[in-house]
Write a protein that holds these residues in place. Structure first.
Motif, mmCIF file in Angstrom:
data_model
loop_
_atom_site.group_PDB
_atom_site.id
_atom_site.type_symbol
_atom_site.label_atom_id
_atom_site.label_comp_id
_atom_site.label_asym_id
_atom_site.label_seq_id
_atom_site.Cartn_x
_atom_site.Cartn_y
_atom_site.Cartn_z
ATOM 1 N N ALA A 1 0.824 -1.214 0.000
ATOM 2 C CA ALA A 1 0.000 0.000 0.000
ATOM 3 C C ALA A 1 0.856 1.261 0.000
ATOM 4 C CB ALA A 1 -0.904 0.005 1.228
ATOM 5 N N TRP A 2 0.226 2.374 -0.380
ATOM 6 C CA TRP A 2 0.843 3.689 -0.274
ATOM 7 C C TRP A 2 0.351 4.350 1.008
ATOM 8 C CZ3 TRP A 2 4.688 4.992 -3.338
ATOM 9 C CH2 TRP A 2 4.754 4.493 -4.638
ATOM 10 N N LEU A 3 1.255 5.037 1.687
ATOM 11 C CA LEU A 3 0.893 5.893 2.815
ATOM 12 C C LEU A 3 0.869 7.319 2.295
ATOM 13 C CD1 LEU A 3 3.005 4.629 5.852
ATOM 14 C CD2 LEU A 3 0.520 4.611 5.635
ATOM 15 N N TYR A 4 -0.258 7.995 2.445
ATOM 16 C CA TYR A 4 -0.428 9.358 1.949
ATOM 17 C C TYR A 4 -0.326 10.365 3.088
ATOM 18 C CZ TYR A 4 -1.934 7.460 -2.517
ATOM 19 O OH TYR A 4 -1.964 6.811 -3.728
ATOM 20 N N THR A 5 0.330 11.490 2.802
ATOM 21 C CA THR A 5 0.507 12.566 3.771
ATOM 22 C C THR A 5 0.224 13.897 3.074
ATOM 23 O OG1 THR A 5 2.286 11.291 4.813
ATOM 24 C CG2 THR A 5 2.156 13.630 5.377
ATOM 25 N N PRO A 6 -0.545 14.786 3.714
ATOM 26 C CA PRO A 6 -0.792 16.096 3.100
ATOM 27 C C PRO A 6 0.490 16.920 2.990
ATOM 28 C CG PRO A 6 -2.292 15.713 4.940
ATOM 29 C CD PRO A 6 -1.260 14.629 4.979
ATOM 30 N N VAL A 7 0.598 17.686 1.926
ATOM 31 C CA VAL A 7 1.733 18.579 1.734
ATOM 32 C C VAL A 7 1.487 19.900 2.462
ATOM 33 C CG1 VAL A 7 2.993 19.927 -0.015
ATOM 34 C CG2 VAL A 7 2.403 17.532 -0.460
ATOM 35 N N ARG A 8 0.226 20.369 2.433
ATOM 36 C CA ARG A 8 -0.156 21.634 3.077
ATOM 37 C C ARG A 8 -1.106 21.357 4.234
ATOM 38 N NH1 ARG A 8 -1.210 22.142 -2.298
ATOM 39 N NH2 ARG A 8 0.232 23.430 -3.457
ATOM 40 N N SER A 9 -1.115 22.243 5.191
ATOM 41 C CA SER A 9 -2.052 22.125 6.306
ATOM 42 C C SER A 9 -3.436 22.612 5.878
ATOM 43 C CB SER A 9 -1.576 22.962 7.495
ATOM 44 O OG SER A 9 -1.653 24.345 7.186
ATOM 45 N N ARG A 10 -4.423 22.254 6.657
ATOM 46 C CA ARG A 10 -5.780 22.735 6.430
ATOM 47 C C ARG A 10 -5.800 24.266 6.465
ATOM 48 N NH1 ARG A 10 -10.542 19.864 8.043
ATOM 49 N NH2 ARG A 10 -9.231 18.595 9.386
ATOM 50 N N GLU A 11 -5.024 24.848 7.394
ATOM 51 C CA GLU A 11 -4.978 26.305 7.534
ATOM 52 C C GLU A 11 -4.343 26.969 6.318
ATOM 53 O OE1 GLU A 11 -5.797 24.252 11.086
ATOM 54 O OE2 GLU A 11 -4.002 24.033 9.847
ATOM 55 N N ALA A 12 -3.309 26.361 5.759
ATOM 56 C CA ALA A 12 -2.683 26.914 4.552
ATOM 57 C C ALA A 12 -3.653 26.853 3.374
ATOM 58 C CB ALA A 12 -1.392 26.161 4.224
ATOM 59 N N TYR A 13 -4.423 25.783 3.301
ATOM 60 C CA TYR A 13 -5.436 25.664 2.249
ATOM 61 C C TYR A 13 -6.492 26.753 2.405
ATOM 62 C CZ TYR A 13 -9.551 23.762 -0.184
ATOM 63 O OH TYR A 13 -10.649 23.609 -0.991
ATOM 64 N N ALA A 14 -6.983 26.940 3.639
ATOM 65 C CA ALA A 14 -7.999 27.972 3.886
ATOM 66 C C ALA A 14 -7.457 29.362 3.553
ATOM 67 C CB ALA A 14 -8.474 27.922 5.337
ATOM 68 N N ALA A 15 -6.209 29.615 3.922
ATOM 69 C CA ALA A 15 -5.595 30.919 3.634
ATOM 70 C C ALA A 15 -5.491 31.145 2.126
ATOM 71 C CB ALA A 15 -4.220 31.015 4.287
ATOM 72 N N ALA A 16 -5.143 30.117 1.376
ATOM 73 C CA ALA A 16 -5.041 30.250 -0.081
ATOM 74 C C ALA A 16 -6.410 30.519 -0.698
ATOM 75 C CB ALA A 16 -4.415 28.992 -0.683
ATOM 76 N N LEU A 17 -7.454 29.882 -0.171
ATOM 77 C CA LEU A 17 -8.808 30.151 -0.664
ATOM 78 C C LEU A 17 -9.216 31.589 -0.378
ATOM 79 C CD1 LEU A 17 -10.771 26.916 0.324
ATOM 80 C CD2 LEU A 17 -10.034 27.612 -1.963
ATOM 81 N N MET A 18 -8.875 32.089 0.828
ATOM 82 C CA MET A 18 -9.195 33.476 1.161
ATOM 83 C C MET A 18 -8.452 34.437 0.243
ATOM 84 S SD MET A 18 -9.621 33.576 5.306
ATOM 85 C CE MET A 18 -8.172 32.648 5.750
ATOM 86 N N GLU A 19 -7.196 34.145 -0.044
ATOM 87 C CA GLU A 19 -6.404 34.990 -0.937
ATOM 88 C C GLU A 19 -7.038 35.024 -2.324
ATOM 89 O OE1 GLU A 19 -3.666 37.477 -2.611
ATOM 90 O OE2 GLU A 19 -3.917 37.055 -0.472
ATOM 91 N N ASP A 20 -7.457 33.877 -2.817
ATOM 92 C CA ASP A 20 -8.117 33.832 -4.127
ATOM 93 C C ASP A 20 -9.423 34.611 -4.118
ATOM 94 O OD1 ASP A 20 -6.112 32.355 -5.225
ATOM 95 O OD2 ASP A 20 -7.254 30.497 -5.389
ATOM 96 N N ALA A 21 -10.185 34.474 -3.036
ATOM 97 C CA ALA A 21 -11.458 35.199 -2.936
ATOM 98 C C ALA A 21 -11.212 36.701 -2.940
ATOM 99 C CB ALA A 21 -12.204 34.779 -1.675
ATOM 100 N N LEU A 22 -10.188 37.150 -2.247
ATOM 101 C CA LEU A 22 -9.858 38.580 -2.250
ATOM 102 C C LEU A 22 -9.433 39.045 -3.638
ATOM 103 C CD1 LEU A 22 -7.922 39.122 1.088
ATOM 104 C CD2 LEU A 22 -10.119 40.112 0.424
ATOM 105 N N GLY A 23 -8.784 38.164 -4.371
ATOM 106 C CA GLY A 23 -8.326 38.509 -5.711
ATOM 107 C C GLY A 23 -9.455 38.788 -6.683
#
Length: 122
Positions: free
Chosen positions: A63-85
Motif C-alpha cells: 500500500a501507499w501511505l499518503y501525507t498532506p503537503v499543506r495544512s488545512r490552515e494553509a489551504y484555507a488561507a489560499a482560498l481566502m487569498e483567491d477570494a480577495l483577488g
C-alpha cells in the motif's frame, strides 16, 4: 487555487484530522462510516491529489501511505487569498469580511497581525 472537489476534500479532511500518514483503506473505511465510497474511486482520487501536489506518498508493503503537503490552515488561507483577488477593491472586501466576524475571530485576527509584525488599526 482551485477549491477541492467533494471527495478530494473528504480525503484531505481525514488526513488533516488524523495528523499522520494513512492508507487508502483507512480513508475508505472512515468515509464509509458516513456514506458509501468505493476503494478504487478513493484510490484514484488520492492518486490525483498526489499528482496535483496535495499529497506525498510512501510505499508501505503493498500500500501507499499518503501525507498532506499543506495544512488545512494553509489551504484555507489560499482560498481566502483567491477570494480577495476577485474583488477590485481588496480593502473594501476585507472590511466586509471583518464585519461578519465574531469577537473571538476579530481577536484572533488582531493576534495574527501582531504576530506578523503589523499593527491593527484601532
Amino acid at each position: 487555487m482551485r477549491r477541492l472537489g467533494d471527495l478530494e476534500a473528504e480525503i484531505m479532511d481525514c488526513l488533516w484530522t488524523w495528523g499522520r500518514p494513512a492508507t487508502v483503506r483507512e480513508v475508505v473505511d472512515d468515509i464509509n462510516i458516513r456514506r458509501p465510497a468505493a476503494y478504487t474511486t478513493v484510490m484514484t482520487v488520492a492518486t490525483i491529489l498526489f499528482k496535483k501536489g496535495w499529497l506525498t506518498r510512501q510505499k508501505q508493503g503493498q500500500a501507499w501511505l499518503y501525507t498532506p503537503v499543506r495544512s488545512r490552515e494553509a489551504y484555507a488561507a489560499a482560498l481566502m487569498e483567491d477570494a480577495l483577488g476577485v474583488s477590485e477593491d481588496r480593502p473594501a472586501a476585507l472590511a466586509h469580511f471583518v464585519e461578519q466576524m465574531n469577537e473571538d475571530e476579530v481577536a484572533a485576527l488582531r493576534e495574527a497581525l501582531r504576530a506578523a509584525g503589523r499593527r491593527p488599526v484601532s
